[in-house]
Design an enzyme around this catalytic site. Structure first.
Site, mmCIF file in Angstrom:
data_model
loop_
_atom_site.group_PDB
_atom_site.id
_atom_site.type_symbol
_atom_site.label_atom_id
_atom_site.label_comp_id
_atom_site.label_asym_id
_atom_site.label_seq_id
_atom_site.Cartn_x
_atom_site.Cartn_y
_atom_site.Cartn_z
ATOM 1 N N TYR A 141 0.912 -1.206 0.229
ATOM 2 C CA TYR A 141 -0.118 0.013 -0.007
ATOM 3 C C TYR A 141 1.041 1.277 -0.020
ATOM 4 C CZ TYR A 141 -3.823 -3.028 1.167
ATOM 5 O OH TYR A 141 -4.873 -4.005 0.934
ATOM 6 N N LYS A 190 3.415 -15.456 2.603
ATOM 7 C CA LYS A 190 3.372 -16.335 1.390
ATOM 8 C C LYS A 190 4.733 -16.656 0.838
ATOM 9 C CE LYS A 190 0.970 -18.050 -1.975
ATOM 10 N NZ LYS A 190 0.123 -18.872 -1.993
ATOM 11 N N ASP A 223 -3.060 -18.369 2.239
ATOM 12 C CA ASP A 223 -3.921 -18.988 1.870
ATOM 13 C C ASP A 223 -4.627 -20.099 2.804
ATOM 14 O OD1 ASP A 223 -1.498 -20.095 1.224
ATOM 15 O OD2 ASP A 223 -1.853 -20.967 -0.778
ATOM 16 N N ASP A 247 -5.150 -6.799 5.974
ATOM 17 C CA ASP A 247 -6.170 -6.054 5.612
ATOM 18 C C ASP A 247 -7.292 -7.238 5.307
ATOM 19 O OD1 ASP A 247 -8.147 -4.109 4.684
ATOM 20 O OD2 ASP A 247 -6.784 -3.581 2.860
ATOM 21 N N ASP A 251 -10.590 -8.521 7.897
ATOM 22 C CA ASP A 251 -11.915 -8.339 7.510
ATOM 23 C C ASP A 251 -12.632 -9.760 7.334
ATOM 24 O OD1 ASP A 251 -12.011 -5.629 7.057
ATOM 25 O OD2 ASP A 251 -12.725 -5.649 5.235
#
Ligand code: NAD
Length: 360
Positions: A141, A190, A223, A247, A251
């Site tokens: 970001y 990851k 994942d 992020d 959520d």
């Protein structure tokens, strides 16, 4: 104690929910013998309207000097024009960057009285108590971005960068939190694909080995984590991850308790003020109707007392008051499941009354 606190109501339902949190802070100060100097400022769309800037210096200056900041929410359709010079969300990114708020803490703990509001089955959700720690000022970001053309087609690029020091400091915050909880830390990355994640994994491992070897530490690929969060959320205690993965996972996690209106969050830096807010947005669809749930903001105020002012007893009292109100069956529309509901102010008043009982 005396504390300077800045309140930033923002847009949409922000002013309605901050008004209830303000009453709770005033009452907590009265009941426990503190002095909270509360000053209000503008951020987001309302600041664009007033100053042409979503975070004007006039707002930022008192925030820098305060011990803590409580924010409502920013944004709304009025400021959604993609061609606009600036947007409300820029105010949020700027305040995090300016105050060095690199660690975002989101507790996910469903209330017993609301277990059936969760989209998951009771046996999966009962006993869940997770603290997410998301890195907030680095990663993709904040990386360089480019939009160009190659061989006659558009090509967009975003860069994801993390430095060792950025990873170390957020892992330290998470590890210290895990030591005060169940002693289990999970780092999410990851590393099977991304170079950035391989650095993340090596760095997290070495921080834990060196200074937090008492922790039960594991790593999970992002994942797989997305699946575990739904299938076995009870197995996690503190989860630390980068900005992008955090992020998305937070959520997903926020859906476990069944309502956005109940979840607070904290953004912390090294020294300086912490920023506390509900995780939901400005809910423009219900703004001005007096039906918004103020509990996430009231719980954010409790987190603020605990983390920035070291007032655990006062924070416990507010959290118990909220739990008692829910146990007594009071609900705002978002958590009523179609049953009887009460408004924002009435919910705030019930919490105040319960707070007085808890503190006496
Ligand atoms: P939202 O969280 O505002 O609303 C999603 C749904 O949940 C809506 O139906 C809303 O009515 C409901 N809801 C949210 N909070 C509630 C509460 N306290 N009580 C009762 N119901 C509640 O998300 P959205 O609709 O995607 O976004 C609306 C605006 O908020 C957008 O402009 C978005 O950019 C902004 N936003 C701001 C923040 C922030 O300030 N941190 C976070 C997310 C979204």
């Amino acid at each position: 104690m005396r504390a300077d606190i800045v309140l930033l109501p923002g847009d949409g339902i922000g002013p309605e929910i901050i008004a209830e949190a303000r009453k709770v802070l005033d009452e907590t100060a009265r009941l426990f013998g503190h002095e909270f100097a509360l000053e209000e400022g503008e951020i987001g769309g309302c600041a664009i309207d007033a100053y042409g800037d979503p975070l004007p210096e006039k707002t930022l200056e008192p925030c820098r000097k305060a011990q803590a900041i409580l924010l409502g929410a920013v944004g709304g359709p009025k400021w959604d024009d993609p061609n606009a010079k600036t947007r409300p969300e820029k105010g949020l990114l700027k305040i995090r960057k300016e105050l060095g708020l690199f660690a975002n803490l989101r507790p996910i703990k469903p209330y017993a009285a609301l277990i059936d509001a969760s989209p998951l089955k009771r046996h999966i959700i009962e006993g869940v108590d997770i603290l997410f720690v998301r890195e907030l000022t680095g990663g993709i970001y904040f990386g360089d971005s480019r939009l160009g053309e190659e061989n006659g087609e558009e090509v967009a690029t975003n860069e994801m960068t993390y430095r060792t020091s950025e990873i170390e400091r957020v892992v330290r915050v998470a590890a210290a939190a895990a030591q005060k909880r169940k002693g289990h830390l999970t780092s999410v990355d990851k590393a099977n694909v991304l170079e950035v994640s391989r650095l993340w994994r090596r760095t997290a491992q070495s921080v834990v080995e060196k200074d937090f070897s008492d922790l039960n530490y594991d790593v999970v690929l992002v994942d797989a984590m997305a699946m575990h969060l739904i299938s076995r959320p009870k197995d996690f205690d503190v989860v630390v991850t980068g900005n992008l993965f955090g992020d998305i996972l937070t959520d997903e996690g926020s859906m476990l308790p069944g309502s956005l209106g109940l979840l607070p969050s904290a953004s912390l830096g090294e020294g300086g003020p912490g920023l506390y807010e509900p995780i939901h947005g400005s809910a423009p669809d219900i703004a001005g109707k007096g039906i918004a749930n103020p509990l996430a903001t009231i719980l954010a105020a409790a987190m603020m007392l605990r983390h920035s002012l070291d007032l655990s007893k006062e924070a416990d009292a507010i959290e118990t008051a909220v739990e008692n109100v829910l146990n007594a069956g009071h609900r705002t529309g978002d958590i009523a499941g179609g049953g009887k509901s009460i408004g924002t102010v009435e919910m705030g008043e019930l919490v105040l009354a319960e707070l007085q009982k808890v503190a006496s």
